[in-house]
Motif scaffolding. Sequence first.
Motif, PDB file in Angstrom:
ATOM      1  N   VAL A 174      -4.559   5.265  -7.735  1.00 34.42           N
ATOM      2  CA  VAL A 174      -5.342   4.019  -7.804  1.00 34.42           C
ATOM      3  C   VAL A 174      -5.118   3.281  -9.119  1.00 34.42           C
ATOM      4  O   VAL A 174      -4.732   2.104  -9.134  1.00 34.42           O
ATOM      5  N   GLU A 186       0.842  -1.192   0.000  1.00 28.84           N
ATOM      6  CA  GLU A 186       0.000   0.000   0.000  1.00 28.84           C
ATOM      7  C   GLU A 186       0.881   1.247   0.000  1.00 28.84           C
ATOM      8  O   GLU A 186       1.046   1.905   1.042  1.00 28.84           O
ATOM      9  N   GLU A 246     -12.984   2.841  -0.794  1.00 28.39           N
ATOM     10  CA  GLU A 246     -11.969   3.114   0.221  1.00 28.39           C
ATOM     11  C   GLU A 246     -10.752   3.799  -0.392  1.00 28.39           C
ATOM     12  O   GLU A 246     -10.145   4.671   0.227  1.00 28.39           O
ATOM     13  N   ASP A 247     -10.434   3.418  -1.621  1.00 30.87           N
ATOM     14  CA  ASP A 247      -9.220   3.916  -2.259  1.00 30.87           C
ATOM     15  C   ASP A 247      -9.454   5.112  -3.173  1.00 30.87           C
ATOM     16  O   ASP A 247      -8.615   6.013  -3.248  1.00 30.87           O
ATOM     17  N   ARG A 301      -6.689  -4.403  -5.722  1.00 28.67           N
ATOM     18  CA  ARG A 301      -7.789  -3.954  -4.876  1.00 28.67           C
ATOM     19  C   ARG A 301      -8.378  -2.697  -5.484  1.00 28.67           C
ATOM     20  O   ARG A 301      -7.648  -1.858  -6.017  1.00 28.67           O
ATOM     21  N   HIS A 304      -2.172  -1.886  -4.088  1.00 33.87           N
ATOM     22  CA  HIS A 304      -3.270  -0.946  -4.318  1.00 33.87           C
ATOM     23  C   HIS A 304      -2.825   0.472  -4.015  1.00 33.87           C
ATOM     24  O   HIS A 304      -1.970   0.708  -3.159  1.00 33.87           O
ATOM     25  N   ASP A 361      -4.071   4.887  -3.868  1.00 35.00           N
ATOM     26  CA  ASP A 361      -5.016   5.741  -3.165  1.00 35.00           C
ATOM     27  C   ASP A 361      -5.232   7.001  -3.981  1.00 35.00           C
ATOM     28  O   ASP A 361      -4.258   7.648  -4.406  1.00 35.00           O
ATOM     29  N   GLU A 362      -6.489   7.338  -4.226  1.00 36.29           N
ATOM     30  CA  GLU A 362      -6.856   8.538  -4.979  1.00 36.29           C
ATOM     31  C   GLU A 362      -6.129   8.585  -6.332  1.00 36.29           C
ATOM     32  O   GLU A 362      -6.369   7.736  -7.160  1.00 36.29           O
TER      33      GLU A 362
END
Length: 240
Positions: free
Chosen positions: A193, A155, A212-213, A208, A187, A189-190
């Motif tokens: 992604v 992550e 959430e992401d 993923r 995975h 984030d924002e």
Amino acid sequence: MFIKAAINGGRSQSEHPATPVTLGEIAADTAAVLAAGADVVHVHVRDAEGGQSIRPDELAAVLQAIRTTTPTAVVGTTTGLWTCPGPQERYELVRDWKELPDFASVAFSEEGAAETAELVVAKGMELESAVWSVDDVPPLLASRVLHDNVRVLIEPQDADPLQAVEHARTMAERLVAGGVRCPILYHGDEATVWPVLRAAVEDGRQVRIGFEDGLLLPDGTTAPGNDALVRAAAAIARRP
């Protein structure tokens, strides 16, 4: 390609009205993402005020709602320290879980991660350990339950997509060199992604996707729901 749907995390309905928060919403969204092609579902339980929780009674209510609607769903949850006052409280809450998720995630960036990971395994759940940076790799490799992981989550916390991809690949290399043989999942984030997801597909890793992401589809438009994000991820995986 293995797809894990992370359907809510800490996301609020003010950010996206389709974010599942209530028992009924979480159960319905779980069914929807599985129908769209997800293999497993990652859920963050909410308390009466909408905050994230790992309390045994609140977790049990969510799991019962999901299993009533979709009995074959494979469902996991977080053990993140942001859900409770501290590592000792986290350990005691997980210890007291009676209705168990199929798997639980433990972030090795957090204090008490090794003990919590051992507890997850001892209680009969599948373990997914997570690393957020290269600094988390040595503690994970030293874990006594390293080889009990069903998968390891990478992550990257970088805001820049190129850096996030590079960081994910560096962590994967170090994990494999250190003896990790279970599947590895990337995975982002924002903004990271979709670049991180594409890198995972290129590298043969698990992926993923979910609210959430991030909220956006690959074309930059807002996804109407988690199921649309899952279908977009599956479409990317199928492209030659």
